[in-house]
Design a protein around this motif. Structure first.
Motif, short mmCIF file in Angstrom:
data_model
loop_
_atom_site.label_atom_id
_atom_site.label_comp_id
_atom_site.label_asym_id
_atom_site.label_seq_id
_atom_site.Cartn_x
_atom_site.Cartn_y
_atom_site.Cartn_z
N LYS A 247 0.76 -1.32 0.18
CA LYS A 247 0.07 0.11 -0.10
C LYS A 247 1.00 1.31 0.05
O LYS A 247 0.44 2.26 -0.49
CB LYS A 247 -0.76 0.12 1.23
N HIS A 248 1.98 1.42 0.67
CA HIS A 248 2.66 2.62 0.99
C HIS A 248 3.45 2.68 -0.27
O HIS A 248 4.16 1.85 -0.74
CB HIS A 248 3.50 2.36 2.21
N PRO A 249 3.42 3.90 -0.85
CA PRO A 249 4.31 4.18 -1.93
C PRO A 249 5.76 3.70 -1.76
O PRO A 249 6.50 3.46 -2.76
CB PRO A 249 4.14 5.54 -2.30
N TYR A 250 6.38 3.98 -0.39
CA TYR A 250 7.72 3.36 -0.24
C TYR A 250 7.76 1.93 -0.43
O TYR A 250 8.69 1.65 -1.28
CB TYR A 250 8.25 4.00 1.03
N GLY A 285 5.82 16.93 7.77
CA GLY A 285 4.79 16.17 7.30
C GLY A 285 5.09 14.60 7.19
O GLY A 285 6.00 14.13 7.94
N CYS A 286 5.03 14.10 6.02
CA CYS A 286 5.17 12.64 5.77
C CYS A 286 6.71 12.84 5.14
O CYS A 286 7.18 13.51 4.18
CB CYS A 286 4.30 11.93 4.64
N ALA A 287 7.68 12.11 5.88
CA ALA A 287 8.99 12.26 5.51
C ALA A 287 9.35 11.83 4.26
O ALA A 287 10.43 12.06 3.62
CB ALA A 287 9.90 11.39 6.68
N PHE A 288 8.55 10.77 3.65
CA PHE A 288 8.77 10.23 2.39
C PHE A 288 8.27 11.33 1.07
O PHE A 288 8.65 10.67 -0.11
CB PHE A 288 8.00 8.88 2.18
N HIS A 289 7.61 12.53 1.48
CA HIS A 289 7.02 13.20 0.56
C HIS A 289 8.23 13.82 -0.63
O HIS A 289 7.55 14.09 -1.89
CB HIS A 289 6.46 14.37 0.97
N THR A 290 9.60 13.81 -0.22
CA THR A 290 10.35 14.30 -0.94
C THR A 290 10.75 13.61 -2.34
O THR A 290 11.38 13.93 -3.21
CB THR A 290 11.66 14.78 -0.32
N GLU A 294 3.43 10.25 -5.32
CA GLU A 294 1.83 10.46 -5.14
C GLU A 294 1.62 11.63 -4.40
O GLU A 294 0.41 11.64 -3.59
CB GLU A 294 1.22 9.35 -4.87
N ALA A 295 2.70 12.25 -3.80
CA ALA A 295 2.63 13.23 -2.50
C ALA A 295 1.54 14.45 -3.01
O ALA A 295 1.38 14.81 -3.95
CB ALA A 295 3.94 14.01 -2.58
N MET A 296 0.70 14.67 -2.03
CA MET A 296 -0.33 15.77 -2.08
C MET A 296 0.18 17.04 -1.05
O MET A 296 1.26 16.74 -0.29
CB MET A 296 -1.49 15.34 -1.59
N ILE A 303 1.89 14.87 9.50
CA ILE A 303 2.50 13.44 9.49
C ILE A 303 1.27 12.22 9.54
O ILE A 303 0.45 12.66 10.36
CB ILE A 303 3.37 13.52 10.88
N PRO A 304 1.50 11.32 8.75
CA PRO A 304 0.23 10.51 8.63
C PRO A 304 0.28 9.74 9.87
O PRO A 304 1.41 9.47 10.45
CB PRO A 304 0.55 9.84 7.33
N GLU A 305 -0.91 9.16 10.36
CA GLU A 305 -1.17 8.29 11.43
C GLU A 305 -1.06 6.73 10.78
O GLU A 305 -1.27 6.54 9.60
CB GLU A 305 -2.27 8.53 12.29
N SER A 316 0.89 3.85 7.15
CA SER A 316 0.94 5.26 7.48
C SER A 316 0.92 6.02 6.12
O SER A 316 2.32 6.22 5.82
CB SER A 316 2.08 5.43 8.37
N CYS A 317 0.08 6.54 5.76
CA CYS A 317 -0.07 7.54 4.56
C CYS A 317 -1.46 7.94 4.42
O CYS A 317 -2.33 7.30 4.56
CB CYS A 317 0.24 6.38 3.24
N HIS A 318 -1.27 9.29 3.84
CA HIS A 318 -2.49 10.07 3.43
C HIS A 318 -3.37 9.59 2.60
O HIS A 318 -4.68 9.99 2.58
CB HIS A 318 -2.27 11.63 3.38
N LEU A 319 -2.97 8.55 1.57
CA LEU A 319 -3.58 8.09 0.57
C LEU A 319 -5.02 7.11 1.25
O LEU A 319 -5.81 6.99 0.37
CB LEU A 319 -2.94 7.22 -0.28
N TYR A 320 -4.58 6.85 2.43
CA TYR A 320 -5.59 5.71 3.12
C TYR A 320 -6.48 6.51 4.13
O TYR A 320 -7.04 5.67 4.77
CB TYR A 320 -4.93 4.45 3.48
FE1 SF4 Z 1 3.30 9.85 -0.47
FE2 SF4 Z 1 1.85 11.40 0.93
FE3 SF4 Z 1 1.75 8.65 1.43
FE4 SF4 Z 1 3.57 10.21 2.04
S1 SF4 Z 1 1.61 10.38 2.88
S2 SF4 Z 1 3.60 8.20 1.28
S3 SF4 Z 1 3.97 11.63 0.68
S4 SF4 Z 1 0.91 9.79 -0.33
#
Ligand code: SF4
Length: 327
Positions: A247-250, A285-290, A294-296, A303-305, A316-320
């Motif tokens: 699920k997580h883009p990473y 925010g989300c440390a992976f956004h850089t 799919e960053a918004m 920071i996503p819960e 832990s991702c705002h997409l969900y």
């Molecule tokens: Fe990407 Fe945003 Fe999810 Fe972080 S919270 S992994 S930046 S979509």
């Protein structure tokens, strides 16, 4: 099922001296609020790029240094506040196998001393009974008993790692924390050592925390997997679920980056672009956004819960959690 070890909001922030500022220290957030359970008899793979906090997690679980915050429970007791007797019992039951079988064995010692050292430190058995135990352990890890009088430098990398595993088993532990245990070995030897870990787990009813940057290795040994990025766990799931339905883009990028045997195969691309940011100054925010395709907007601020997708699959991702994607 009750967990054997519970990690709760564990943090390790190292102060790093600044050179020219009124503030004296920056904080290197090596581990930044991780929580997970380790259940008896399972293998939990802990995976992520170099520098994501995996090895600091190992050090904290071995109680080598006190954490900045959080707790680790074993038998319902926090290991950081245990009395000496409980801590001794914990250390006996939680052993480790390190990455480098060359530097972790004293070249001046014979195998007998290398493998029996934990028994000597814990004052277990007589000289004779320790030798019997070492012979049993050598046989258990697939080495000949007559190697007992050989020095570490006489062995190949794979054989040395077997000696390290025998030493880790000397105290009959319940848990093995294996930190990149095959990454220093030739690929041809890696499979043999992984199979040894699997075989020992069944025979001795062991529980593993298996730390690796290599998803291929983790896939072959784990029952569940936790993915770490910049000091945080970003996804946990059963091994099958994680690899079939990440699920997580990473996590998706890590899986896409696994080398495939067929050079024509289109998925054999370097899916993960850019360097992992510094844990001294992690992105807001989300440390992976850089690095996230799919960053918004909200990813750069909030920071996503951790969110439960289904069963034991968490991400832990705002997409969900209110973004533009449904589960
Ligand atoms: Fe990407 Fe945003 Fe999810 Fe972080 S919270 S992994 S930046 S979509």
């Amino acid at each position: 099922m009750k967990p054997l070890i519970t990690v709760s909001n564990l943090k390790m922030h190292y102060p790093i001296k600044k050179v020219d500022s009124f503030t004296k220290y920056d904080l290197l957030k090596a581990v930044d609020g991780i929580s997970f359970d380790l259940f008896e008899g399972e293998t939990l793979g802990l995976v992520g790029e170099s520098g994501c906090g995996k090895s600091t997690t190992r050090k904290l679980l071995l109680n080598v240094e006190p954490p900045t915050g959080g707790e680790v429970f074993y038998n319902d007791e926090n290991i950081f506040t245990m009395d000496r007797s409980s801590l001794k019992d914990y250390r006996r039951n939680v052993q480790t196998v390190y990455q480098d079988p060359y530097s972790s064995l004293n070249p001046k010692w014979k195998v007998l001393k290398l493998v029996s050292e934990p028994l000597i430190v814990h004052k277990i058995g007589s000289r004779k009974s320790r030798e019997v135990k070492v012979r049993e352990l050598l046989s258990l890890v697939g080495l000949r008993e007559q190697y007992i009088d050989s020095f570490a430098h006489e062995f190949s990398g794979g054989q040395r790692q077997r000696i390290c595993i025998a030493r880790a088993l000397a105290l009959d532990p319940r848990v093995i924390i294996a930190d990149e245990p095959v990454s220093a070995l030739d690929v041809s030897i890696q499979a043999q050592v992984i199979n040894l870990f699997k075989d020992l787990k069944e025979r001795l009813n062991l529980t593993y925390l298996f730390i690796s940057h290599d998803l291929n290795v983790v896939k072959h040994i784990s029952d569940r997997v936790a993915v770490m990025y910049l000091g945080k766990i970003v996804e946990t799931a059963s091994c099958d679920d994680l690899f079939d339905n990440p699920k997580h883009p990473y996590t998706k990028a890590l899986i896409k980056s696994i080398p495939v045997a067929d050079p024509e195969e289109k998925t054999a691309v370097a899916a993960l672009k850019g360097e992992i940011p510094s844990p001294i100054d992690p992105p807001p925010g989300c440390a992976f956004h850089t690095r996230c395709p799919e960053a918004m907007d909200r990813c750069r601020e909030i920071i996503p819960e951790m969110f439960s997708i289904s069963g034991d699959h968490q991400v832990s991702c705002h997409l969900y959690t209110g973004g533009n994607k449904t589960v």
